[in-house]
Motif scaffolding. Structure first.
Motif, PDB file in Angstrom:
ATOM      1  N   SER A  18       1.630  -6.024  12.326  1.00  0.00           N
ATOM      2  CA  SER A  18       2.518  -4.896  12.595  1.00  0.00           C
ATOM      3  C   SER A  18       2.801  -4.097  11.336  1.00  0.00           C
ATOM      4  CB  SER A  18       3.850  -5.405  13.168  1.00  0.00           C
ATOM      5  OG  SER A  18       4.533  -6.182  12.216  1.00  0.00           O
ATOM      6  N   ALA A  19       2.342  -4.596  10.187  1.00  0.00           N
ATOM      7  CA  ALA A  19       2.612  -3.912   8.933  1.00  0.00           C
ATOM      8  C   ALA A  19       1.811  -2.625   8.839  1.00  0.00           C
ATOM      9  CB  ALA A  19       2.257  -4.820   7.764  1.00  0.00           C
ATOM     10  N   THR A  20       2.284  -1.707   7.997  1.00  0.00           N
ATOM     11  CA  THR A  20       1.514  -0.510   7.720  1.00  0.00           C
ATOM     12  C   THR A  20       0.932  -0.608   6.332  1.00  0.00           C
ATOM     13  OG1 THR A  20       3.458   0.652   6.853  1.00  0.00           O
ATOM     14  CG2 THR A  20       2.950   0.920   9.201  1.00  0.00           C
ATOM     15  N   ILE A  21      -0.192   0.052   6.130  1.00  0.00           N
ATOM     16  CA  ILE A  21      -0.920  -0.043   4.868  1.00  0.00           C
ATOM     17  C   ILE A  21      -1.329   1.349   4.416  1.00  0.00           C
ATOM     18  CG2 ILE A  21      -1.827  -2.358   5.303  1.00  0.00           C
ATOM     19  CD1 ILE A  21      -4.400  -0.987   6.286  1.00  0.00           C
ATOM     20  N   GLN A  22      -1.603   1.487   3.116  1.00  0.00           N
ATOM     21  CA  GLN A  22      -2.209   2.722   2.643  1.00  0.00           C
ATOM     22  C   GLN A  22      -3.647   2.771   3.163  1.00  0.00           C
ATOM     23  OE1 GLN A  22      -1.741   2.441  -1.635  1.00  0.00           O
ATOM     24  NE2 GLN A  22      -0.048   3.873  -1.569  1.00  0.00           N
ATOM     25  N   PRO A  23      -4.136   3.952   3.507  1.00  0.00           N
ATOM     26  CA  PRO A  23      -5.462   4.036   4.133  1.00  0.00           C
ATOM     27  C   PRO A  23      -6.615   4.081   3.136  1.00  0.00           C
ATOM     28  CG  PRO A  23      -4.470   6.203   4.088  1.00  0.00           C
ATOM     29  CD  PRO A  23      -3.446   5.259   3.486  1.00  0.00           C
ATOM     30  N   ASN A  24      -6.517   3.371   2.015  1.00  0.00           N
ATOM     31  CA  ASN A  24      -7.581   3.414   1.014  1.00  0.00           C
ATOM     32  C   ASN A  24      -8.926   2.992   1.591  1.00  0.00           C
ATOM     33  OD1 ASN A  24      -5.593   4.126  -0.788  1.00  0.00           O
ATOM     34  ND2 ASN A  24      -5.383   2.088  -1.662  1.00  0.00           N
ATOM     35  N   LEU A 243       8.215  -1.550  -3.933  1.00  0.00           N
ATOM     36  CA  LEU A 243       8.048  -2.762  -3.140  1.00  0.00           C
ATOM     37  C   LEU A 243       9.306  -3.072  -2.335  1.00  0.00           C
ATOM     38  CD1 LEU A 243       5.960  -4.936  -2.548  1.00  0.00           C
ATOM     39  CD2 LEU A 243       6.934  -6.292  -4.406  1.00  0.00           C
ATOM     40  N   ALA A 244      10.476  -2.869  -2.944  1.00  0.00           N
ATOM     41  CA  ALA A 244      11.731  -3.098  -2.231  1.00  0.00           C
ATOM     42  C   ALA A 244      11.853  -2.153  -1.042  1.00  0.00           C
ATOM     43  CB  ALA A 244      12.910  -2.911  -3.178  1.00  0.00           C
ATOM     44  N   SER A 245      11.504  -0.891  -1.261  1.00  0.00           N
ATOM     45  CA  SER A 245      11.546   0.089  -0.174  1.00  0.00           C
ATOM     46  C   SER A 245      10.526  -0.259   0.899  1.00  0.00           C
ATOM     47  CB  SER A 245      11.277   1.485  -0.730  1.00  0.00           C
ATOM     48  OG  SER A 245      11.160   2.441   0.305  1.00  0.00           O
ATOM     49  N   ARG A 246       9.368  -0.708   0.458  1.00  0.00           N
ATOM     50  CA  ARG A 246       8.283  -1.066   1.386  1.00  0.00           C
ATOM     51  C   ARG A 246       8.701  -2.215   2.299  1.00  0.00           C
ATOM     52  NH1 ARG A 246       5.233  -1.002   4.514  1.00  0.00           N
ATOM     53  NH2 ARG A 246       3.030  -1.439   4.588  1.00  0.00           N
ATOM     54  N   THR A 247       9.401  -3.192   1.734  1.00  0.00           N
ATOM     55  CA  THR A 247       9.853  -4.334   2.523  1.00  0.00           C
ATOM     56  C   THR A 247      10.829  -3.891   3.603  1.00  0.00           C
ATOM     57  OG1 THR A 247       9.564  -5.801   0.616  1.00  0.00           O
ATOM     58  CG2 THR A 247      10.962  -6.597   2.410  1.00  0.00           C
ATOM     59  N   ASP A 248      11.735  -2.985   3.257  1.00  0.00           N
ATOM     60  CA  ASP A 248      12.686  -2.466   4.243  1.00  0.00           C
ATOM     61  C   ASP A 248      11.958  -1.751   5.380  1.00  0.00           C
ATOM     62  OD1 ASP A 248      14.779  -3.444   2.751  1.00  0.00           O
ATOM     63  OD2 ASP A 248      15.203  -1.541   1.752  1.00  0.00           O
ATOM     64  N   GLN A 249      10.942  -0.969   5.029  1.00  0.00           N
ATOM     65  CA  GLN A 249      10.183  -0.250   6.041  1.00  0.00           C
ATOM     66  C   GLN A 249       9.468  -1.224   6.974  1.00  0.00           C
ATOM     67  OE1 GLN A 249       7.555   2.313   3.855  1.00  0.00           O
ATOM     68  NE2 GLN A 249       9.137   3.819   3.392  1.00  0.00           N
ATOM     69  N   GLN A 250       8.858  -2.237   6.392  1.00  0.00           N
ATOM     70  CA  GLN A 250       8.118  -3.208   7.202  1.00  0.00           C
ATOM     71  C   GLN A 250       9.054  -3.958   8.138  1.00  0.00           C
ATOM     72  OE1 GLN A 250       4.923  -5.199   5.191  1.00  0.00           O
ATOM     73  NE2 GLN A 250       5.294  -7.107   6.274  1.00  0.00           N
ATOM     74  N   ASP A 251      10.235  -4.312   7.644  1.00  0.00           N
ATOM     75  CA  ASP A 251      11.207  -5.001   8.487  1.00  0.00           C
ATOM     76  C   ASP A 251      11.591  -4.134   9.687  1.00  0.00           C
ATOM     77  OD1 ASP A 251      11.182  -7.168   6.824  1.00  0.00           O
ATOM     78  OD2 ASP A 251      13.033  -6.643   5.773  1.00  0.00           O
ATOM     79  N   LEU A 252      11.793  -2.845   9.460  1.00  0.00           N
ATOM     80  CA  LEU A 252      12.160  -1.936  10.541  1.00  0.00           C
ATOM     81  C   LEU A 252      11.067  -1.899  11.603  1.00  0.00           C
ATOM     82  CD1 LEU A 252      13.841   0.365  11.850  1.00  0.00           C
ATOM     83  CD2 LEU A 252      12.586   1.960  10.366  1.00  0.00           C
ATOM     84  N   LEU A 253       9.815  -1.759  11.182  1.00  0.00           N
ATOM     85  CA  LEU A 253       8.714  -1.674  12.132  1.00  0.00           C
ATOM     86  C   LEU A 253       8.590  -2.954  12.950  1.00  0.00           C
ATOM     87  CD1 LEU A 253       6.006   0.066   9.914  1.00  0.00           C
ATOM     88  CD2 LEU A 253       7.422   1.097  11.687  1.00  0.00           C
ATOM     89  N   GLU A 254       8.731  -4.090  12.288  1.00  0.00           N
ATOM     90  CA  GLU A 254       8.591  -5.352  13.007  1.00  0.00           C
ATOM     91  C   GLU A 254       9.716  -5.547  14.022  1.00  0.00           C
ATOM     92  OE1 GLU A 254       8.176  -8.393  10.081  1.00  0.00           O
ATOM     93  OE2 GLU A 254       6.137  -7.803   9.550  1.00  0.00           O
ATOM     94  N   VAL A 255      10.933  -5.163  13.660  1.00  0.00           N
ATOM     95  CA  VAL A 255      12.056  -5.283  14.594  1.00  0.00           C
ATOM     96  C   VAL A 255      11.833  -4.390  15.812  1.00  0.00           C
ATOM     97  CG1 VAL A 255      14.495  -4.739  14.907  1.00  0.00           C
ATOM     98  CG2 VAL A 255      13.759  -6.017  12.901  1.00  0.00           C
TER      99      VAL A 255
END
Length: 360
Positions: A18-24, A243-255
């Motif tokens: 469910s995580a999002t990633i950079q599209p490299n 990274l701290a901001s990224r973790t918050d974003q990932q938590d939101l998406l998973e919830v």
């Protein structure tokens, strides 16, 4: 025998589908496919990634979107070793600020460990960890976040990951760099085996216990050509904040995804989700935009995953699946599957069941 890898920073290694990633990876995939005469841009548009979005530094794509594009690219190019070619085409500059930090790091080993710590910022679709053997050999191991992933996509991701590490290491410490050995847990490929030796420049083993690169101590200690302690330290401060901001974003998406999955066949309205999170619709919409997605795209991803799970149950009819996944009827289900996979639900079921049998 090398020991199990040492767990890296938990905020850097945790990743779910469910995580999002950079599209490299997708950017380089498009470039490599272009060289082979295959235009993947229409495919990207089908999953909601047009050229304007792909040029955005802030863009994040879902693991599902990435997997769908890779699966279709393998079909269109007919190249079973496409992952090796995409990995070999990469450069550290594609990793943005993280790539800059790695170039300024002290040694190759430390740079790799830094990359593992901040891997959620790199666009990797594999989970990386490091370890040291009894003889001092340093190794980097790649694992898949979803062991049930399509075998062809799994092979692509592992080959792309290991190939990119060797390619980027040569750019960082010199073209003579070569691992002691590269190991794949898969069986030997039926064709194009010469590509492995030419790319890695070392023995390549198959049917190994894990997918990893083993590096001799001398190479692990090799100095990075662009090392600069001051630049490295200041860059890490910014990466820590990201990274701290990224973790918050990932938590939101998973919830949100869990909420949608538990509510199927009914999909909660956006307003209802905002109320559940004690926030306004405007704020929730902005937070999702910061994650590079929308509630509609997120809900569709959950339904897509549910459909794929239900298709693995032969006793269920398409009518049953359509109802359980929240579609109005079978026709709506067929249109959705065609949009996602470019095939019919019956054909997709056959593919998924074959893949499941292959894993067993």
């Amino acid at each position: 025998m090398l020991p199990a890898p040492t767990p890296a920073d938990p905020h850097g290694t945790n990743r779910s589908t469910s995580a999002t990633i950079q599209p490299n990876i997708l950017r380089y995939l498009v470039m490599v496919a272009d060289e082979r005469g295959v235009d993947l841009r229409p495919l990207l548009s089908q999953v909601g990634l047009d050229e304007t979005l792909m040029r955005s530094a802030a863009l994040r794509v879902s693991y599902r979107q990435g997997s769908a594009v890779i699966r279709r690219a393998l079909e269109l190019t007919g190249d079973e070793r496409l992952g090796l070619r995409v990995g070999a085409a990469q450069h550290l500059t594609a990793w943005g600020l993280l790539g800059f930090a790695l170039l300024a790091d002290d040694t190759l080993r430390h740079a790799i460990e830094t990359g593992v710590k901040y891997q959620n910022l790199s666009g990797a679709m594999t989970v990386w960890s490091t370890g040291v053997g009894e003889d001092g050999a340093f190794f980097l191991r790649a694992d898949l976040p979803d062991p049930a992933i399509d075998p062809s996509v799994a092979s692509f991701l592992i080959e792309e990951g290991l190939a990119s590490v060797v390619t980027l290491s040569r750019l960082a410490v010199g073209p003579d760099f070569a691992p002691r050995v590269v190991e794949f847990s898969s069986s030997p490929p039926p064709r194009q085996r010469e590509l492995y030796g030419a790319l890695f420049g070392c023995p390549v083993r198959f049917r190994a216990p894990a997918d990893r690169i083993v590096i001799d101590p001398a190479w692990a200690r090799a100095a990075m050509h662009g090392r600069d302690p001051v630049t490295y330290a200041s860059t890490l401060e910014t990466l820590d904040a990201q990274l701290a901001s990224r973790t918050d974003q990932q938590d939101l998406l998973e919830v949100l995804e869990v909420s949608v999955a538990q509510s199927l066949p009914v999909i909660p309205s956006f307003g209802e989700q905002a109320r559940r999170h004690a926030t306004s619709e405007r704020t929730l919409r902005r937070r999702l935009a910061d994650c590079g997605t929308t509630y509609e795209a997120l809900a569709e991803g959950v339904r897509r995953e549910r459909v794929e799970q239900l298709l693995l149950r032969p006793e269920l009819t398409l009518r049953d699946i359509a109802h359980r996944a929240g579609f109005s009827d079978e026709r709506a289900l067929r249109r959705a599957v065609r949009r996602w996979h470019g095939t019919s639900p019956v054909q997709l079921r056959e593919q998924l069941l074959r893949a499941a049998a292959h894993r067993e």
